[in-house]
Design an enzyme around this catalytic site. Structure first.
Site, PDB file in Angstrom:
ATOM      1  N   TYR A  72       0.834  -1.206   0.000  1.00 27.35           N
ATOM      2  CA  TYR A  72       0.000   0.000   0.000  1.00 27.35           C
ATOM      3  C   TYR A  72       0.870   1.258   0.000  1.00 27.35           C
ATOM      4  O   TYR A  72       0.589   2.213  -0.719  1.00 27.35           O
ATOM      5  CB  TYR A  72      -0.912  -0.004   1.235  1.00 27.35           C
ATOM      6  CG  TYR A  72      -1.987   1.045   1.183  1.00 27.35           C
ATOM      7  CD1 TYR A  72      -3.254   0.744   0.667  1.00 27.35           C
ATOM      8  CD2 TYR A  72      -1.755   2.336   1.639  1.00 27.35           C
ATOM      9  CE1 TYR A  72      -4.240   1.702   0.609  1.00 27.35           C
ATOM     10  CE2 TYR A  72      -2.737   3.308   1.585  1.00 27.35           C
ATOM     11  CZ  TYR A  72      -3.985   2.988   1.074  1.00 27.35           C
ATOM     12  OH  TYR A  72      -4.971   3.949   1.009  1.00 27.35           O
ATOM     13  N   PHE A 124      -5.724  21.113 -24.013  1.00 31.79           N
ATOM     14  CA  PHE A 124      -6.370  19.836 -24.310  1.00 31.79           C
ATOM     15  C   PHE A 124      -7.816  19.868 -23.792  1.00 31.79           C
ATOM     16  O   PHE A 124      -8.123  20.640 -22.882  1.00 31.79           O
ATOM     17  CB  PHE A 124      -5.568  18.723 -23.627  1.00 31.79           C
ATOM     18  CG  PHE A 124      -6.046  17.350 -23.978  1.00 31.79           C
ATOM     19  CD1 PHE A 124      -5.845  16.829 -25.250  1.00 31.79           C
ATOM     20  CD2 PHE A 124      -6.709  16.575 -23.049  1.00 31.79           C
ATOM     21  CE1 PHE A 124      -6.294  15.565 -25.570  1.00 31.79           C
ATOM     22  CE2 PHE A 124      -7.159  15.302 -23.366  1.00 31.79           C
ATOM     23  CZ  PHE A 124      -6.952  14.794 -24.633  1.00 31.79           C
ATOM     24  N   ASP A 125      -8.692  19.050 -24.363  1.00 33.61           N
ATOM     25  CA  ASP A 125     -10.126  19.174 -24.015  1.00 33.61           C
ATOM     26  C   ASP A 125     -10.433  18.903 -22.543  1.00 33.61           C
ATOM     27  O   ASP A 125     -11.212  19.635 -21.932  1.00 33.61           O
ATOM     28  CB  ASP A 125     -11.027  18.341 -24.948  1.00 33.61           C
ATOM     29  CG  ASP A 125     -10.688  16.865 -24.966  1.00 33.61           C
ATOM     30  OD1 ASP A 125      -9.644  16.483 -24.443  1.00 33.61           O
ATOM     31  OD2 ASP A 125     -11.478  16.076 -25.517  1.00 33.61           O
ATOM     32  N   ASP A 215       1.761  20.404 -19.708  1.00 36.21           N
ATOM     33  CA  ASP A 215       0.874  19.256 -19.917  1.00 36.21           C
ATOM     34  C   ASP A 215       1.704  18.367 -20.845  1.00 36.21           C
ATOM     35  O   ASP A 215       1.806  18.616 -22.043  1.00 36.21           O
ATOM     36  CB  ASP A 215      -0.427  19.733 -20.557  1.00 36.21           C
ATOM     37  CG  ASP A 215      -1.352  18.576 -20.884  1.00 36.21           C
ATOM     38  OD1 ASP A 215      -0.918  17.413 -20.791  1.00 36.21           O
ATOM     39  OD2 ASP A 215      -2.510  18.829 -21.247  1.00 36.21           O
ATOM     40  N   ALA A 217       1.896  15.101 -21.917  1.00 31.77           N
ATOM     41  CA  ALA A 217       1.506  13.779 -22.436  1.00 31.77           C
ATOM     42  C   ALA A 217       2.442  13.256 -23.535  1.00 31.77           C
ATOM     43  O   ALA A 217       2.761  12.083 -23.573  1.00 31.77           O
ATOM     44  CB  ALA A 217       0.064  13.841 -22.939  1.00 31.77           C
ATOM     45  N   LYS A 258       0.026   8.119 -23.162  1.00 32.55           N
ATOM     46  CA  LYS A 258       0.663   8.528 -24.405  1.00 32.55           C
ATOM     47  C   LYS A 258       2.138   8.125 -24.333  1.00 32.55           C
ATOM     48  O   LYS A 258       2.456   6.956 -24.499  1.00 32.55           O
ATOM     49  CB  LYS A 258       0.506  10.040 -24.616  1.00 32.55           C
ATOM     50  CG  LYS A 258      -0.875  10.546 -25.049  1.00 32.55           C
ATOM     51  CD  LYS A 258      -2.019  10.108 -24.250  1.00 32.55           C
ATOM     52  CE  LYS A 258      -3.309  10.796 -24.582  1.00 32.55           C
ATOM     53  NZ  LYS A 258      -3.701  11.828 -23.617  1.00 32.55           N
ATOM     54  N   HIS A 450     -18.807  15.752 -26.937  1.00 29.30           N
ATOM     55  CA  HIS A 450     -18.440  14.911 -28.086  1.00 29.30           C
ATOM     56  C   HIS A 450     -18.433  13.420 -27.757  1.00 29.30           C
ATOM     57  O   HIS A 450     -18.661  12.598 -28.631  1.00 29.30           O
ATOM     58  CB  HIS A 450     -17.071  15.333 -28.633  1.00 29.30           C
ATOM     59  CG  HIS A 450     -15.965  15.278 -27.632  1.00 29.30           C
ATOM     60  ND1 HIS A 450     -15.879  16.160 -26.577  1.00 29.30           N
ATOM     61  CD2 HIS A 450     -14.926  14.428 -27.497  1.00 29.30           C
ATOM     62  CE1 HIS A 450     -14.825  15.863 -25.854  1.00 29.30           C
ATOM     63  NE2 HIS A 450     -14.221  14.811 -26.380  1.00 29.30           N
TER      64      HIS A 450
HETATM   65  C1  LIG Z   1      -4.660  12.597 -23.070  1.00 30.62           C
HETATM   66  C2  LIG Z   1      -4.306  13.936 -22.654  1.00 30.62           C
HETATM   67  C3  LIG Z   1      -4.756  14.467 -21.441  1.00 30.62           C
HETATM   68  C4  LIG Z   1      -5.677  13.724 -20.515  1.00 30.62           C
HETATM   69  O1  LIG Z   1      -5.160  12.517 -20.130  1.00 30.62           O
HETATM   70  P1  LIG Z   1      -6.054  11.212 -19.838  1.00 30.62           P
HETATM   71  O2  LIG Z   1      -5.036  10.196 -19.457  1.00 30.62           O
HETATM   72  O3  LIG Z   1      -6.781  10.882 -21.087  1.00 30.62           O
HETATM   73  O4  LIG Z   1      -6.980  11.561 -18.723  1.00 30.62           O
HETATM   74  C5  LIG Z   1      -4.347  15.737 -21.115  1.00 30.62           C
HETATM   75  N1  LIG Z   1      -3.570  16.460 -21.936  1.00 30.62           N
HETATM   76  C6  LIG Z   1      -3.118  15.983 -23.109  1.00 30.62           C
HETATM   77  C7  LIG Z   1      -2.239  16.812 -23.982  1.00 30.62           C
HETATM   78  C8  LIG Z   1      -3.483  14.711 -23.512  1.00 30.62           C
HETATM   79  O5  LIG Z   1      -3.066  14.251 -24.691  1.00 30.62           O
END
Ligand SMILES: *Cc1c(COP(=O)(O)O)cnc(C)c1O
Length: 458
Positions: A72, A124-125, A215, A217, A258, A450
């Site tokens: 844990y 990002f969305d 961000d 990813a 990603k 969407h």
């Molecule tokens: C995918 C993504 C997110 C969100 O991540 P999730 O793992 O899908 O929750 C945030 N910012 C970017 C640039 C992304 O590609």
């Protein structure tokens, strides 16, 4: 003769693809209210909906699954991940989360208040969703060149420093808790941000006392483009470039689905201990204890290994060359796509593809439906449906770009698959004049519509 690029791996496990006919697919998509998210994966032949969590793990990552320590607190797998992340990014404080958006939720719970402004390149969305959910504003400061689809520019993810400084002057650090740089910039087409731009954003932000977060990813793909396109870094390793990129950030949120090369996971990491402690409280409430954050120990181990593999040049070269191969093939057929070709996806310009349609027809969604019916290839709309309504006026937002994204999962499809996709899209392009109208909304959710929207033919 120059040898072609090849994948730096061979295949050890395969997964069956189910084939279908055009008649079946036409029926299925109508039953699913013309929303590609509603389709069961068995009804899809090649799935380019997303590159998120859809890649293949390596044998070494699977080995890490067996080595996972499920304690844990303080597991070996967590320590392995923390060491890897600190080595790659320089951030000593790590909070694992179950996805990238969860990392956003934890970080913004501390940093973002009602009425705040969060500048960045195109958010990002889910990031925008988390900002707007807190009644704050995500403000797009991407350079104008990013929105000219035919324009060749090596770093279309760059932030316009004038736009950024205007915001800083107008709102100040009292109302701007952070600036967010998305690497690579997904919403403007998987486009990279240069180190030169990152440095300048950091310098400006320091002057105004505003922290800079990434961000991150697709940080490894961003580093590959820097190596290709920024003279200063031509001879540096990917890992060295990654380290340099992160040296200009105060912290990061990450979707491990990603460039983490795993199927689930995320994290946030930072320099500041106080922020770590505050964010940790939210991490514990929302995600789980600080050393697992909604993931199993084995997930953390596989992620540590994945981050190491994703920052190797040979992997990135094959990955990005594959995306480029598809893009160049479409280009040779005269199909309008965004240039330069992005790192994780090819973006087809639906406004040029179907000039006869109006924005209210949802042209990119229309194109996605046609491609699915033609060949069972599932892409995703990055356009008016995704842009959603303005949270205050509730009016449709019409983004500058209306794109169909064909995202390529990592280490998953072969060159034959890419040829199939390109031929399918060419067939749809050859018949483009037959499309006279698109779709309209039958039902939509109040936020992130969407994913669940129901459409009908106009
Ligand atoms: C995918 C993504 C997110 C969100 O991540 P999730 O793992 O899908 O929750 C945030 N910012 C970017 C640039 C992304 O590609």
């Amino acid at each position: 003769m120059k040898l072609p690029f090849i994948e730096p791996y061979r295949i050890k496990t395969v997964e069956e693809i189910k084939f279908s006919t055009r008649e079946e697919r036409s029926r299925w998509i109508e039953e699913k209210h013309f929303n590609l998210f509603n389709l069961e994966s068995d009804k899809v032949i090649i799935d380019l909906l997303t590159d998120s969590g859809t890649g293949a793990m390596s044998d070494k990552q699977w080995a890490e699954m067996m080595l996972g320590d499920e304690s844990y607190a303080g597991s070996r797998s967590f320590q392995k991940l923390q060491n890897t992340i600190e080595k790659l990014t320089g951030f000593p404080y790590l909070i694992p989360t179950h996805q990238g958006r969860a990392a956003e939720n934890v970080l913004f719970s501390v940093m973002v208040k009602e009425g705040n402004i969060i500048p960045g390149n195109t958010h990002f969305d889910t990031t925008k969703g988390h900002i707007e959910f807190r009644k704050a504003h995500a403000v797009d400061c991407t350079i104008d060149e990013a929105f000219e689809v035919d324009r060749e520019h090596p770093f279309k993810g760059n932030i316009d420093l004038k736009k950024l400084e205007n915001l800083y002057q107008k709102h100040g650090k009292e109302n701007i808790p952070l600036t967010l740089i998305t690497v690579t910039c997904n919403s403007s087409g998987g486009q990279p941000v240069s180190i030169e731009n990152i440095r300048a954003v950091k310098k400006l932000s320091d002057q105004y006392g505003i922290p800079v977060f990434f961000d991150a990813a697709r940080f490894a793909e961003n580093a590959y483009f820097i190596k290709q396109r920024e003279e200063e870094f031509r001879d540096q390793s990917i890992k060295a470039i990654v380290k340099e990129m992160f040296s200009y950030a105060d912290g990061m949120t990450m979707s491990s689905k990603k460039d983490g090369l795993v199927n689930i996971g995320g994290f946030l990491a930072m320099h500041d201990e106080k922020l770590y402690q505050e964010a940790g409280n939210f991490g514990i409430i929302y995600e789980g204890y600080l050393t697992y954050g909604g993931l199993a120990g084995r997930d953390l181990g596989a992620l540590a290994q994945g981050l190491d593999e994703a920052t190797e040049y040979d992997y990135l070269h094959a990955r990005i060359s594959q995306v480029e191969y598809l893009g160049e093939k479409l280009r040779s057929f005269g199909i309008p796509i965004q240039y330069p070709i992005g790192g994780h996806a090819v973006f087809v310009d639906a406004l040029q593809f179907y000039p006869q349609l109006s924005r209210e027809d949802f042209p990119a969604q229309t194109l996605g439906i046609e491609l699915y019916k033609e060949a069972g290839v599932r892409g995703v709309e990055i356009g008016t449906l995704l842009a959603d309504r303005d949270p205050e006026t509730r009016k449709n937002r019409y983004p500058k770009l209306e794109l169909l994204r064909l995202a390529i999962p990592r280490r998953t499809y072969t060159q034959n698959h890419l040829d199939y996709i390109a031929t399918a899209l060419k067939n749809v392009y050859d018949r483009r004049d037959e499309i006279k109208s698109g779709y309209e909304i039958e039902w939509e959710a109040p936020i992130l519509r969407h994913f669940t929207v129901k459409l009908k033919k106009k």
